[in-house]
Design a protein around this motif. Sequence first.
Motif, PDB file in Angstrom:
ATOM      1  N   VAL A 155       1.000  -1.209   0.054  1.00 57.85           N
ATOM      2  CA  VAL A 155       0.073  -0.086  -0.061  1.00 57.85           C
ATOM      3  C   VAL A 155       0.933   1.218  -0.187  1.00 57.85           C
ATOM      4  O   VAL A 155       1.394   1.428   0.877  1.00 57.85           O
ATOM      5  CB  VAL A 155      -0.829   0.039   1.077  1.00 57.85           C
ATOM      6  N   CYS A 156       0.847   2.066  -1.045  1.00 54.56           N
ATOM      7  CA  CYS A 156       1.593   3.250  -1.136  1.00 54.56           C
ATOM      8  C   CYS A 156       2.955   3.186  -1.080  1.00 54.56           C
ATOM      9  O   CYS A 156       3.810   4.163  -0.642  1.00 54.56           O
ATOM     10  CB  CYS A 156       1.081   4.109  -0.013  1.00 54.56           C
ATOM     11  N   ALA A 157       3.357   2.102  -1.636  1.00 55.32           N
ATOM     12  CA  ALA A 157       4.844   1.911  -1.638  1.00 55.32           C
ATOM     13  C   ALA A 157       5.752   2.609  -0.529  1.00 55.32           C
ATOM     14  O   ALA A 157       5.756   1.826   0.619  1.00 55.32           O
ATOM     15  CB  ALA A 157       5.430   2.391  -2.919  1.00 55.32           C
ATOM     16  N   SER A 158       6.314   3.610  -0.610  1.00 56.20           N
ATOM     17  CA  SER A 158       7.503   4.219   0.426  1.00 56.20           C
ATOM     18  C   SER A 158       6.617   4.728   1.736  1.00 56.20           C
ATOM     19  O   SER A 158       7.254   5.043   2.590  1.00 56.20           O
ATOM     20  CB  SER A 158       8.295   5.198  -0.006  1.00 56.20           C
ATOM     21  N   ILE A 159       5.356   4.808   1.776  1.00 59.64           N
ATOM     22  CA  ILE A 159       4.798   5.714   2.869  1.00 59.64           C
ATOM     23  C   ILE A 159       4.386   4.377   3.980  1.00 59.64           C
ATOM     24  O   ILE A 159       3.730   3.632   3.290  1.00 59.64           O
ATOM     25  CB  ILE A 159       3.157   6.199   2.294  1.00 59.64           C
ATOM     26  N   PRO A 160       4.679   4.742   5.150  1.00 67.88           N
ATOM     27  CA  PRO A 160       4.305   3.574   6.180  1.00 67.88           C
ATOM     28  C   PRO A 160       3.147   3.690   6.837  1.00 67.88           C
ATOM     29  O   PRO A 160       2.979   3.906   7.960  1.00 67.88           O
ATOM     30  CB  PRO A 160       5.753   3.947   7.217  1.00 67.88           C
ATOM     31  N   ILE A 161       2.036   3.633   5.893  1.00 66.35           N
ATOM     32  CA  ILE A 161       0.839   3.725   6.382  1.00 66.35           C
ATOM     33  C   ILE A 161       0.122   2.672   7.203  1.00 66.35           C
ATOM     34  O   ILE A 161      -0.733   2.636   8.312  1.00 66.35           O
ATOM     35  CB  ILE A 161      -0.121   4.065   5.318  1.00 66.35           C
ATOM     36  N   ILE A 162       0.588   1.561   7.111  1.00 67.12           N
ATOM     37  CA  ILE A 162       0.028   0.231   7.779  1.00 67.12           C
ATOM     38  C   ILE A 162       0.446   0.447   9.135  1.00 67.12           C
ATOM     39  O   ILE A 162      -0.415   0.004  10.135  1.00 67.12           O
ATOM     40  CB  ILE A 162       0.170  -0.786   6.829  1.00 67.12           C
ATOM     41  N   ARG A 163       1.789   0.450   9.317  1.00 70.89           N
ATOM     42  CA  ARG A 163       2.393   0.443  10.569  1.00 70.89           C
ATOM     43  C   ARG A 163       1.742   1.641  11.260  1.00 70.89           C
ATOM     44  O   ARG A 163       1.678   1.426  12.657  1.00 70.89           O
ATOM     45  CB  ARG A 163       3.802   0.540  10.410  1.00 70.89           C
ATOM     46  N   ASN A 164       1.410   2.689  10.600  1.00 71.61           N
ATOM     47  CA  ASN A 164       1.028   3.731  11.506  1.00 71.61           C
ATOM     48  C   ASN A 164      -0.555   3.566  11.974  1.00 71.61           C
ATOM     49  O   ASN A 164      -0.615   3.750  13.173  1.00 71.61           O
ATOM     50  CB  ASN A 164       1.176   5.107  10.492  1.00 71.61           C
ATOM     51  N   LEU A 165      -1.353   3.096  11.233  1.00 67.01           N
ATOM     52  CA  LEU A 165      -2.643   2.542  11.328  1.00 67.01           C
ATOM     53  C   LEU A 165      -2.535   1.424  12.567  1.00 67.01           C
ATOM     54  O   LEU A 165      -3.366   1.918  13.539  1.00 67.01           O
ATOM     55  CB  LEU A 165      -3.201   2.090  10.211  1.00 67.01           C
ATOM     56  N   GLU A 166      -1.693   0.673  12.527  1.00 66.77           N
ATOM     57  CA  GLU A 166      -1.814  -0.408  13.410  1.00 66.77           C
ATOM     58  C   GLU A 166      -1.220   0.314  15.003  1.00 66.77           C
ATOM     59  O   GLU A 166      -1.747  -0.187  15.943  1.00 66.77           O
ATOM     60  CB  GLU A 166      -0.680  -1.342  13.010  1.00 66.77           C
ATOM     61  N   GLU A 167      -0.296   0.977  14.902  1.00 64.87           N
ATOM     62  CA  GLU A 167       0.436   1.475  16.161  1.00 64.87           C
ATOM     63  C   GLU A 167      -0.078   2.906  16.548  1.00 64.87           C
ATOM     64  O   GLU A 167      -0.255   2.778  17.908  1.00 64.87           O
ATOM     65  CB  GLU A 167       2.051   1.472  15.865  1.00 64.87           C
ATOM     66  N   TYR A 168      -0.254   3.672  15.692  1.00 64.19           N
ATOM     67  CA  TYR A 168      -0.408   5.000  16.223  1.00 64.19           C
ATOM     68  C   TYR A 168      -2.145   5.333  16.405  1.00 64.19           C
ATOM     69  O   TYR A 168      -2.498   5.681  17.390  1.00 64.19           O
ATOM     70  CB  TYR A 168      -0.118   6.035  15.400  1.00 64.19           C
ATOM     71  N   TYR A 169      -2.609   4.839  15.311  1.00 60.98           N
ATOM     72  CA  TYR A 169      -4.368   4.843  15.225  1.00 60.98           C
ATOM     73  C   TYR A 169      -4.957   3.606  15.640  1.00 60.98           C
ATOM     74  O   TYR A 169      -5.586   3.063  15.117  1.00 60.98           O
ATOM     75  CB  TYR A 169      -4.749   5.476  13.967  1.00 60.98           C
ATOM     76  N   ASP A 170      -4.358   3.167  16.838  1.00 61.09           N
ATOM     77  CA  ASP A 170      -4.826   1.941  17.329  1.00 61.09           C
ATOM     78  C   ASP A 170      -6.233   2.136  18.138  1.00 61.09           C
ATOM     79  O   ASP A 170      -6.406   0.990  18.825  1.00 61.09           O
ATOM     80  CB  ASP A 170      -3.870   1.002  18.021  1.00 61.09           C
ATOM     81  N   ASN A 171      -6.704   3.223  18.387  1.00 61.15           N
ATOM     82  CA  ASN A 171      -7.931   3.337  19.203  1.00 61.15           C
ATOM     83  C   ASN A 171      -9.138   3.717  18.132  1.00 61.15           C
ATOM     84  O   ASN A 171      -8.869   3.702  16.958  1.00 61.15           O
ATOM     85  CB  ASN A 171      -7.686   4.387  20.230  1.00 61.15           C
ATOM     86  N   ASP A 172     -10.143   4.187  18.687  1.00 62.51           N
ATOM     87  CA  ASP A 172     -11.201   4.349  17.715  1.00 62.51           C
ATOM     88  C   ASP A 172     -11.483   5.762  17.446  1.00 62.51           C
ATOM     89  O   ASP A 172     -12.609   6.123  17.133  1.00 62.51           O
ATOM     90  CB  ASP A 172     -12.548   3.523  18.163  1.00 62.51           C
ATOM     91  N   LEU A 173     -10.510   6.520  17.522  1.00 69.16           N
ATOM     92  CA  LEU A 173     -10.784   8.046  17.071  1.00 69.16           C
ATOM     93  C   LEU A 173     -10.920   8.253  15.712  1.00 69.16           C
ATOM     94  O   LEU A 173     -10.962   9.398  15.418  1.00 69.16           O
ATOM     95  CB  LEU A 173      -9.565   9.017  17.879  1.00 69.16           C
ATOM     96  N   LEU A 174     -10.202   7.397  14.768  1.00 72.12           N
ATOM     97  CA  LEU A 174      -9.924   7.661  13.387  1.00 72.12           C
ATOM     98  C   LEU A 174     -11.223   8.009  12.711  1.00 72.12           C
ATOM     99  O   LEU A 174     -12.292   6.861  12.856  1.00 72.12           O
ATOM    100  CB  LEU A 174      -9.083   6.424  12.772  1.00 72.12           C
ATOM    101  N   GLN A 175     -11.448   8.815  12.115  1.00 72.82           N
ATOM    102  CA  GLN A 175     -12.653   9.096  11.351  1.00 72.82           C
ATOM    103  C   GLN A 175     -12.958   8.895  10.052  1.00 72.82           C
ATOM    104  O   GLN A 175     -13.793   8.462   9.311  1.00 72.82           O
ATOM    105  CB  GLN A 175     -13.042  10.717  11.458  1.00 72.82           C
ATOM    106  N   LYS A 176     -11.640   9.103   9.349  1.00 75.17           N
ATOM    107  CA  LYS A 176     -11.776   8.893   8.094  1.00 75.17           C
ATOM    108  C   LYS A 176     -10.034   8.699   7.621  1.00 75.17           C
ATOM    109  O   LYS A 176      -9.332   9.088   8.146  1.00 75.17           O
ATOM    110  CB  LYS A 176     -12.208  10.387   7.243  1.00 75.17           C
TER     111      LYS A 176
END
Length: 395
Positions: free
Chosen positions: A127-148
């Motif tokens: 996903v998005c090659a060089s952008i570490p987005i999955i690891r961020n979703l897993e570790e940083y946005y690991d609560n239910d505050l993410l809206q979009k």
Amino acid sequence: MNTDKRTLNIGLFGFGCVGYGLYSVIGKTPGLKVNIKRICIRDESKERPVKLPLFTADKYKILDDPDIQVVVELIDDADAAWEITQLALRKGKAVVTANKKMLAEHMEEILELQKIHGRPVLYEGAVCASIPIIRNLEEYYDNDLLQKIEGIVNGSTNYILSKINKDNTTYLNALQEAQELGYAESNPLLDTGGFDAKYKLLILLAHAFGTIVKPEEILNIGIQNLGDLEIQFAREKGYKIKLIAQAYRNEDETVTAFVAPQFVKPHQQLYAVDDVYNGVIAESAFSENQFFYGRGAGAFPTASAVLSDISALTYQYKYEYKKMKQIHYPISTDVTLTLFVRFSQEHEKSIAGYFEKIEETYSNRNSQFIIGKMQLGKLKQLKETYPELSVIVAN
Ligand code: HSE
């Protein structure tokens, strides 16, 4: 080659653009104790940038080797990738893959296999090659505050749209360039039809909201039907057309997700994301927006994400899919979008009937468009009936 006890031995499947990129990147990362022990390729007679004694056409030379702890799967064929992934997990090996189609089609089973065999599957490079987005979703946005979560997640189509916009290049020339640069899928309709972006969105959905859905449940509209009228329309208004994947929570605890071209205005963050770059915006309840930006395709950007996964395995990292243990958000198409729809005259009456409200109409000798409000569920039906329509989100 480094082969001491702490070295991670890798069996690599595929030596195309990303496979060769990974081989090169590992060669330039001496601090990381990884060793490519064998490389499985389909066609041994094919001309390659380097000829290595590690090549084999026999997958079991990797799968049956007890010294290989990690299978890195970088092949193009999603069905073959799925077979390798299952076999590798069953044989007790961790898997690193960048095959988004395979992941999107088999996410549920991949979760199950990881549980059964106790070995991780990592896929930041998908996903998005060089952008570490999955690891961020897993570790940083690991609560239910993410809206979009929304973004440009396909490099080839962004390259094509940027070229059309900036250089007046034709669609076909820009596509050919994207292919020559190694950005496009071997079947480019996966890119231009918005399928690749949808596969990535489905992976993001699993990590952002814990929602797992099959690809056919989510609408993807690509850029392959875009025509001069809407390109000119965007230019006159100062907009850019971008292919955007988005998923957001609704007030009734459902999630809406789709991929479609969109008019983007100069003040919006995604406006400046051009060429092969990707950009992802995470919108959170109390911290507004965070914007991730980086190269979205190509050998080295993807290889560096794959390398990061391999490195994470050296400290036993695995995804925990935390959102799935929290709340369950079903998918909803009961949302209203503002759309630009271009069509040919004979379909005018029936197409107008799909709109809840028509705000603007235009007609010339060759084509006409309507701008108006339509429910996402209706848009899905409209695209099934008239796949040739050009549709752009104009929210
Ligand atoms: N074809 C894909 C793209 C490659 O253009 O984004 C990277 O996933």
